[in-house]
Design a protein around this motif. Structure first.
Motif, short mmCIF file in Angstrom:
data_model
loop_
_atom_site.label_atom_id
_atom_site.label_comp_id
_atom_site.label_asym_id
_atom_site.label_seq_id
_atom_site.Cartn_x
_atom_site.Cartn_y
_atom_site.Cartn_z
N GLY A 38 -4.16 -15.17 -3.89
CA GLY A 38 -4.01 -15.77 -2.58
C GLY A 38 -3.47 -14.82 -1.53
N HIS A 39 -3.15 -13.60 -1.91
CA HIS A 39 -2.69 -12.62 -0.92
C HIS A 39 -3.84 -12.30 0.03
N PRO A 40 -3.56 -12.19 1.33
CA PRO A 40 -4.66 -11.99 2.30
C PRO A 40 -5.38 -10.66 2.18
N ALA A 41 -4.74 -9.63 1.64
CA ALA A 41 -5.40 -8.31 1.55
C ALA A 41 -4.65 -7.47 0.52
N LEU A 42 -4.85 -7.78 -0.75
CA LEU A 42 -4.09 -7.11 -1.80
C LEU A 42 -4.72 -5.76 -2.12
N THR A 43 -4.18 -4.71 -1.48
CA THR A 43 -4.64 -3.35 -1.72
C THR A 43 -3.41 -2.47 -1.96
N ARG A 44 -3.64 -1.28 -2.47
CA ARG A 44 -2.54 -0.36 -2.67
C ARG A 44 -1.88 -0.03 -1.33
N ILE A 45 -0.59 0.29 -1.42
CA ILE A 45 0.14 0.58 -0.18
C ILE A 45 0.79 1.96 -0.20
N MET A 46 1.03 2.49 -1.40
CA MET A 46 1.66 3.81 -1.53
C MET A 46 0.72 4.84 -2.14
N MET A 47 0.06 4.46 -3.22
CA MET A 47 -0.81 5.40 -3.92
C MET A 47 -2.20 5.37 -3.28
N PRO A 48 -3.00 6.44 -3.46
CA PRO A 48 -4.38 6.43 -2.96
C PRO A 48 -5.18 5.29 -3.57
N ASP A 49 -6.18 4.83 -2.87
CA ASP A 49 -6.97 3.69 -3.32
C ASP A 49 -7.61 3.91 -4.68
N ASP A 50 -7.97 5.16 -4.98
CA ASP A 50 -8.67 5.43 -6.23
C ASP A 50 -7.72 5.91 -7.34
N TRP A 51 -6.42 5.70 -7.15
CA TRP A 51 -5.45 6.13 -8.16
C TRP A 51 -5.62 5.32 -9.43
N GLN A 52 -5.52 5.98 -10.56
CA GLN A 52 -5.66 5.33 -11.85
C GLN A 52 -4.28 4.94 -12.39
N GLY A 53 -4.09 3.68 -12.71
CA GLY A 53 -2.84 3.23 -13.31
C GLY A 53 -1.82 2.78 -12.28
N HIS A 54 -0.66 2.37 -12.78
CA HIS A 54 0.41 1.82 -11.95
C HIS A 54 1.70 2.53 -12.33
N PRO A 55 2.22 3.41 -11.46
CA PRO A 55 3.22 4.41 -11.86
C PRO A 55 4.57 3.89 -12.34
N GLN A 56 4.97 2.66 -12.02
CA GLN A 56 6.29 2.21 -12.45
C GLN A 56 6.26 1.36 -13.71
#
Length: 251
Positions: free
Chosen positions: A205-223
């Motif tokens: 339901g988020h209006p625009a759920l995209t990455r905000i810190m990492m590049p769009d094509d980054w693989q994985g989730h760093p934390q």
């Protein structure tokens, strides 16, 4: 967070010393915990001052169990008002509130994810509650918490009553979906994007759920804790980095 870390670093193989984690202390009455072991800590040098994160830190982890009444102070008033408001909406509190935890003078409601939006809206709109502000959402990854590996934690503040409570919601790693609270607290927009970026939680339901810190094509989730802790080659998107002695002229 309703987690207590106790113990000492256990040296990695080949390191000096014979440190052992002390026995886990008993949980206070009415606040039992689930005990697990996690051998992968963030520090704990095997020798010397090495702090790269490969020290083999082992800690006892105790997650607080549900508290028993009375909670103390205004906690009981908030819990009573929330449960009563949910009942007025035809929702049994025990179906929405998994458990209530009181720890270190803080009140946390663990909420079933399918009821998160209703509970948050009730906390915001009910005149006796009035938690008008959500200061954001944080992600947590517990790899050993089977079926509940991913947690989203929300801090709600009542400006009217000068109170602070926490909501915590969990989701399995195999189904990383949690409802978005942007419709209730619009300022959560960027916070949910950051939590998605770093932990992979999908906020439905988020209006625009995209990455905000990492590049769009980054693989994985760093934390996430299954993300490599160190020794990763530096990655850039379309950038060339010159050698240090060629970056600036010192004439």
């Amino acid at each position: 967070m309703d987690m207590i870390l106790t113990g000492r670093a256990v040296p990695a193989r080949g390191g000096g010393g014979t440190g052992r984690a002390p026995p886990t202390p008993p949980a206070p009455g009415g606040r039992g915990g689930v005990y697990t072991r996690d051998p992968r800590g963030l520090s704990g040098p095997p020798t010397g001052a090495h702090t790269s994160g490969y020290g083999g830190l082992v800690r006892s982890v105790r997650r607080r169990g549900p508290a028993t009444r009375p909670y103390g102070g205004w906690f009981d008033e908030v819990a009573d008002e929330l449960e009563g408001a949910l009942e007025e909406q035809g929702l049994l509190p025990e179906n929405a509130i998994e458990k209530t935890v009181v720890d270190r003078g803080e009140l946390t409601f663990h909420i079933e994810r399918e009821h998160l939006v209703r509970v948050a809206r009730t906390l915001r709109d009910d005149p006796a509650l009035r938690f008008e502000l959500c200061t954001g959402v944080s992600g947590v990854h517990y790899p050993n918490d089977q079926g509940r590996e991913l947690h989203a934690v929300y801090h709600l503040r009542s400006i009217t009553h000068n109170r602070l409570v926490r909501l915590e919601v969990s989701a399995p790693d195999s189904d990383r979906h949690i409802p978005s609270l942007v419709s209730v607290y619009p300022t959560n927009d960027w916070h949910e994007r950051e939590t998605y970026d770093f932990f992979g939680i999908v906020f439905d339901g988020h209006p625009a759920l995209t990455r905000i810190m990492m590049p769009d094509d980054w693989q994985g989730h760093p934390q996430r804790k299954d993300y490599p802790l160190g020794g990763i080659p530096v990655e850039y998107k379309g950038a060339q980095i010159p050698a240090p002695d060629q970056r600036r002229s010192y004439s």
